[in-house]
Motif scaffolding. Structure first.
Motif, mmCIF file in Angstrom:
data_model
loop_
_atom_site.group_PDB
_atom_site.id
_atom_site.type_symbol
_atom_site.label_atom_id
_atom_site.label_comp_id
_atom_site.label_asym_id
_atom_site.label_seq_id
_atom_site.Cartn_x
_atom_site.Cartn_y
_atom_site.Cartn_z
ATOM 1 N N PHE A 75 0.827 -1.202 0.000
ATOM 2 C CA PHE A 75 0.000 0.000 0.000
ATOM 3 C C PHE A 75 0.861 1.252 0.000
ATOM 4 O O PHE A 75 0.582 2.224 -0.717
ATOM 5 C CB PHE A 75 -0.921 -0.016 1.221
ATOM 6 C CG PHE A 75 -1.817 1.177 1.323
ATOM 7 C CD1 PHE A 75 -2.750 1.444 0.337
ATOM 8 C CD2 PHE A 75 -1.733 2.047 2.400
ATOM 9 C CE1 PHE A 75 -3.584 2.546 0.412
ATOM 10 C CE2 PHE A 75 -2.563 3.153 2.490
ATOM 11 C CZ PHE A 75 -3.487 3.388 1.494
ATOM 12 N N ALA A 76 1.937 1.236 0.781
ATOM 13 C CA ALA A 76 2.836 2.390 0.823
ATOM 14 C C ALA A 76 3.511 2.605 -0.531
ATOM 15 O O ALA A 76 3.653 3.741 -0.993
ATOM 16 C CB ALA A 76 3.891 2.196 1.914
ATOM 17 N N GLU A 77 3.927 1.524 -1.196
ATOM 18 C CA GLU A 77 4.553 1.648 -2.509
ATOM 19 C C GLU A 77 3.574 2.208 -3.533
ATOM 20 O O GLU A 77 3.952 2.999 -4.408
ATOM 21 C CB GLU A 77 5.082 0.287 -2.949
ATOM 22 C CG GLU A 77 6.278 -0.202 -2.129
ATOM 23 C CD GLU A 77 6.667 -1.623 -2.492
ATOM 24 O OE1 GLU A 77 5.966 -2.213 -3.347
ATOM 25 O OE2 GLU A 77 7.643 -2.136 -1.925
ATOM 26 N N THR A 78 2.308 1.794 -3.440
ATOM 27 C CA THR A 78 1.291 2.323 -4.348
ATOM 28 C C THR A 78 1.119 3.822 -4.145
ATOM 29 O O THR A 78 1.025 4.597 -5.110
ATOM 30 C CB THR A 78 -0.047 1.614 -4.126
ATOM 31 O OG1 THR A 78 0.120 0.208 -4.341
ATOM 32 C CG2 THR A 78 -1.111 2.141 -5.073
ATOM 33 N N LEU A 79 1.089 4.254 -2.882
ATOM 34 C CA LEU A 79 0.958 5.677 -2.596
ATOM 35 C C LEU A 79 2.183 6.458 -3.076
ATOM 36 O O LEU A 79 2.058 7.570 -3.600
ATOM 37 C CB LEU A 79 0.757 5.889 -1.096
ATOM 38 C CG LEU A 79 -0.585 5.439 -0.514
ATOM 39 C CD1 LEU A 79 -0.587 5.600 0.995
ATOM 40 C CD2 LEU A 79 -1.730 6.234 -1.120
ATOM 41 N N GLU A 80 3.355 5.876 -2.902
ATOM 42 C CA GLU A 80 4.570 6.554 -3.343
ATOM 43 C C GLU A 80 4.606 6.697 -4.864
ATOM 44 O O GLU A 80 5.047 7.725 -5.393
ATOM 45 C CB GLU A 80 5.796 5.784 -2.849
ATOM 46 C CG GLU A 80 5.987 5.880 -1.329
ATOM 47 C CD GLU A 80 7.036 4.903 -0.828
ATOM 48 O OE1 GLU A 80 7.505 4.070 -1.640
ATOM 49 O OE2 GLU A 80 7.385 4.952 0.364
ATOM 50 N N ALA A 81 4.153 5.665 -5.584
ATOM 51 C CA ALA A 81 4.095 5.765 -7.045
ATOM 52 C C ALA A 81 3.092 6.831 -7.476
ATOM 53 O O ALA A 81 3.353 7.616 -8.398
ATOM 54 C CB ALA A 81 3.719 4.410 -7.643
ATOM 55 N N ALA A 82 1.950 6.860 -6.791
ATOM 56 C CA ALA A 82 0.953 7.882 -7.112
ATOM 57 C C ALA A 82 1.495 9.281 -6.802
ATOM 58 O O ALA A 82 1.228 10.238 -7.541
ATOM 59 C CB ALA A 82 -0.334 7.621 -6.327
#
Length: 233
Positions: A51-58
């Motif tokens: 979830f954190a990686e998804t937010l960082e990509a966004a």
């Protein structure tokens, strides 16, 4: 074997057996927690990190968008400055040419075909001003349709009227540039706020996963410490 188990559980109180089961479950949980981050029992991925990686990509994509919005805002600011400069020049030209009409023109009988020449002059100058974007298409149509325009005026008077029209057009262009600049600023601010929000959520997600897990382990350790287990009767 069954007789041995029956003898064992018959000798140990039921409460002690329950505590032993809880300790066994706690040992399994601690062993699973000791695995490297991103690994779970049975190969289940680390949902917190994902979830954190998804937010960082966004957040990275939003940062690129915010950069473009910032560039658009800077360009809009330059357009405002250019529109204001053009308006000031048009205003100065209109004032200078308008001062020439302060003196009355000599009245004389017009030559045959002079009105046609004056009309041609008005149309030609208006067309040139429109090509240089000093007049709008709508204003040029008004000139050709003679809506608000007198094609029989002296060229000096026509020039003054045309320059006033140029000043009006430039001021309208300046106002439109200001509106676009304000819209670009709002877009840049909204994009920057999106980046800040996504980065904050990503950082929180990074901290929440390990911190929550450590807190849970500490709470279980405090609640089920062996020193606090009841003594078997």
């Amino acid at each position: 074997m069954e007789s041995v188990l029956q003898s064992f559980f018959g000798a140990v109180p039921q409460a002690t057996a329950i505590w032993l089961i809880i300790l066994l479950a706690l040992a399994v949980a601690v062993a699973a927690a000791s695995l490297p981050r991103g690994v779970r029992v049975g190969g289940i991925p680390d949902e917190e990190n994902r979830f954190a990686e998804t937010l960082e990509a966004a957040a990275a994509e939003a940062a690129e968008t915010a950069g473009r919005r910032r560039v658009e805002w800077a360009a809009a600011q330059d357009a405002v400055d250019g529109a204001w400069t053009a308006y000031e020049q048009a205003s100065e030209t209109a004032r200078r040419i308008g001062s020439a009409t302060a003196f009355p023109l000599m009245s004389r009988r017009r030559k045959p075909g002079e009105n046609v020449d004056r009309q041609r002059y008005l149309h030609r100058v208006a067309t040139e001003l429109c090509r240089s974007q000093d007049l709008s298409i709508a204003q040029l149509n008004d000139v050709y349709a003679h809506r608000g325009w007198n094609p029989r005026l002296h060229p000096v008077q026509q020039e003054a009227e045309l320059r006033n029209a140029v000043r009006e057009h430039r001021f309208a262009a300046y106002r439109k540039a200001v509106e676009k600049e304000r819209a670009a600023w709002r877009g840049a601010e909204a994009a920057a706020e999106t980046v800040r929000g996504l980065r904050a959520e990503a950082a929180t997600a990074r901290l929440r996963g390990p911190e929550a897990e450590t807190t849970d382990q500490q709470w279980w350790a405090e609640q089920w410490a062996p020193a606090e287990l009841p003594v078997a009767a």
